[in-house]
Design a protein around this motif. Structure first.
Motif, PDB file in Angstrom:
ATOM      1  N   GLU A  79     -27.412  -8.869 -71.030  1.00 24.19           N
ATOM      2  CA  GLU A  79     -26.598  -9.611 -70.075  1.00 24.19           C
ATOM      3  C   GLU A  79     -25.261  -9.974 -70.704  1.00 24.19           C
ATOM      4  O   GLU A  79     -25.210 -10.375 -71.868  1.00 24.19           O
ATOM      5  CB  GLU A  79     -27.277 -10.921 -69.680  1.00 24.19           C
ATOM      6  CG  GLU A  79     -28.492 -10.785 -68.813  1.00 24.19           C
ATOM      7  CD  GLU A  79     -29.000 -12.150 -68.390  1.00 24.19           C
ATOM      8  OE1 GLU A  79     -28.269 -12.856 -67.672  1.00 24.19           O
ATOM      9  OE2 GLU A  79     -30.113 -12.487 -68.801  1.00 24.19           O
ATOM     10  N   SER A  80     -24.214  -9.853 -69.909  1.00 22.29           N
ATOM     11  CA  SER A  80     -22.904 -10.318 -70.334  1.00 22.29           C
ATOM     12  C   SER A  80     -22.818 -11.793 -69.964  1.00 22.29           C
ATOM     13  O   SER A  80     -22.888 -12.147 -68.785  1.00 22.29           O
ATOM     14  CB  SER A  80     -21.808  -9.517 -69.630  1.00 22.29           C
ATOM     15  OG  SER A  80     -20.548  -9.903 -70.128  1.00 22.29           O
ATOM     16  N   LEU A  81     -22.695 -12.653 -70.976  1.00 24.63           N
ATOM     17  CA  LEU A  81     -22.715 -14.094 -70.748  1.00 24.63           C
ATOM     18  C   LEU A  81     -21.447 -14.740 -71.321  1.00 24.63           C
ATOM     19  O   LEU A  81     -20.964 -14.352 -72.380  1.00 24.63           O
ATOM     20  CB  LEU A  81     -23.951 -14.721 -71.403  1.00 24.63           C
ATOM     21  CG  LEU A  81     -25.302 -14.198 -70.905  1.00 24.63           C
ATOM     22  CD1 LEU A  81     -26.425 -14.703 -71.798  1.00 24.63           C
ATOM     23  CD2 LEU A  81     -25.525 -14.611 -69.461  1.00 24.63           C
ATOM     24  N   ARG A 133     -33.753  -7.222 -71.912  1.00 22.91           N
ATOM     25  CA  ARG A 133     -32.630  -6.926 -71.029  1.00 22.91           C
ATOM     26  C   ARG A 133     -31.332  -7.378 -71.678  1.00 22.91           C
ATOM     27  O   ARG A 133     -31.333  -8.205 -72.585  1.00 22.91           O
ATOM     28  CB  ARG A 133     -32.835  -7.539 -69.663  1.00 22.91           C
ATOM     29  CG  ARG A 133     -32.790  -9.017 -69.569  1.00 22.91           C
ATOM     30  CD  ARG A 133     -33.053  -9.457 -68.111  1.00 22.91           C
ATOM     31  NE  ARG A 133     -32.481 -10.723 -67.812  1.00 22.91           N
ATOM     32  CZ  ARG A 133     -33.003 -11.891 -68.146  1.00 22.91           C
ATOM     33  NH1 ARG A 133     -34.126 -11.924 -68.817  1.00 22.91           N
ATOM     34  NH2 ARG A 133     -32.416 -13.020 -67.835  1.00 22.91           N
ATOM     35  N   ARG A 165     -31.860 -10.496 -74.201  1.00 20.06           N
ATOM     36  CA  ARG A 165     -32.825 -11.530 -73.814  1.00 20.06           C
ATOM     37  C   ARG A 165     -34.175 -10.875 -73.627  1.00 20.06           C
ATOM     38  O   ARG A 165     -34.280  -9.769 -73.104  1.00 20.06           O
ATOM     39  CB  ARG A 165     -32.351 -12.223 -72.539  1.00 20.06           C
ATOM     40  CG  ARG A 165     -30.993 -12.917 -72.818  1.00 20.06           C
ATOM     41  CD  ARG A 165     -30.486 -13.695 -71.688  1.00 20.06           C
ATOM     42  NE  ARG A 165     -31.250 -14.931 -71.598  1.00 20.06           N
ATOM     43  CZ  ARG A 165     -31.001 -15.850 -70.687  1.00 20.06           C
ATOM     44  NH1 ARG A 165     -30.049 -15.685 -69.813  1.00 20.06           N
ATOM     45  NH2 ARG A 165     -31.711 -16.944 -70.637  1.00 20.06           N
ATOM     46  N   LEU A 187     -22.077  -9.656 -74.961  1.00 23.24           N
ATOM     47  CA  LEU A 187     -23.339  -9.070 -74.521  1.00 23.24           C
ATOM     48  C   LEU A 187     -24.466  -9.709 -75.322  1.00 23.24           C
ATOM     49  O   LEU A 187     -24.411  -9.763 -76.552  1.00 23.24           O
ATOM     50  CB  LEU A 187     -23.326  -7.556 -74.752  1.00 23.24           C
ATOM     51  CG  LEU A 187     -24.534  -6.783 -74.249  1.00 23.24           C
ATOM     52  CD1 LEU A 187     -24.630  -6.859 -72.721  1.00 23.24           C
ATOM     53  CD2 LEU A 187     -24.461  -5.329 -74.695  1.00 23.24           C
ATOM     54  N   GLU A 226     -16.496 -13.566 -73.013  1.00 22.05           N
ATOM     55  CA  GLU A 226     -17.894 -13.185 -72.825  1.00 22.05           C
ATOM     56  C   GLU A 226     -18.380 -12.320 -73.974  1.00 22.05           C
ATOM     57  O   GLU A 226     -17.597 -11.788 -74.741  1.00 22.05           O
ATOM     58  CB  GLU A 226     -18.070 -12.385 -71.518  1.00 22.05           C
ATOM     59  CG  GLU A 226     -17.813 -13.166 -70.268  1.00 22.05           C
ATOM     60  CD  GLU A 226     -18.045 -12.335 -69.014  1.00 22.05           C
ATOM     61  OE1 GLU A 226     -18.762 -11.314 -69.082  1.00 22.05           O
ATOM     62  OE2 GLU A 226     -17.505 -12.718 -67.970  1.00 22.05           O
TER      63      GLU A 226
END
Length: 137
Positions: A79-81, A77, A68, A65, A63
């Motif tokens: 998000e950990s994707l 914001r 977005r 960070l 993953e």
């Protein structure tokens, strides 16, 4: 496909909080590598939100960070994707975007600034390139 050219400034305080929340510890030296501004890394006409890579997790290699933000410049914001990692680039490379990203994979998205630089270098060095690639007898 060309890369989206939307840019945004990254608020360092919010980014630091997101990193600390996901990783627990970060040094000032590491934060020097944090982006102050980002450009959307998705293909042009991707719809929805813009997205840019922000940070590699030390403890979660699958993953990263991502930042977005809405096209209207709305709230940013973090998000950990999960990485996309579908293979298929010309070099057999895996896609470095996030899983379920819209539009094309990373190997099909070209950065217009890099392309412009490449064309300029080729044009400025055409004579040298011709000399280097000439047929030798």
């Amino acid at each position: 496909m060309r890369q989206c050219t939307a840019t945004a400034e990254v608020p360092i305080a919010e980014l630091t909080i997101a990193i600390l929340a996901g990783q627990g510890l970060v040094t000032g030296h590491q934060l020097e590598e944090a982006p102050g501004a980002v450009r959307c890394e998705l293909g042009l006409w991707h719809g929805d939100e813009h997205a840019a890579f922000a940070w590699d997790w030390e403890h979660k290699p699958e993953e990263a960070l991502w930042v977005r933000w809405a096209p209207d410049g709305g709230t940013m914001r973090f998000e950990s994707l999960t990485h996309c990692e579908i293979e298929g680039g010309a070099d057999g490379d895996a896609c470095w975007l996030y899983l379920d990203h819209p539009r094309d994979h990373s190997w099909n998205v070209s950065d217009p600034e890099v392309e412009a630089f490449r064309r300029r270098v080729l044009a400025e060095n055409a004579g040298l390139l011709a000399w280097l690639t000439r047929k030798r007898e």
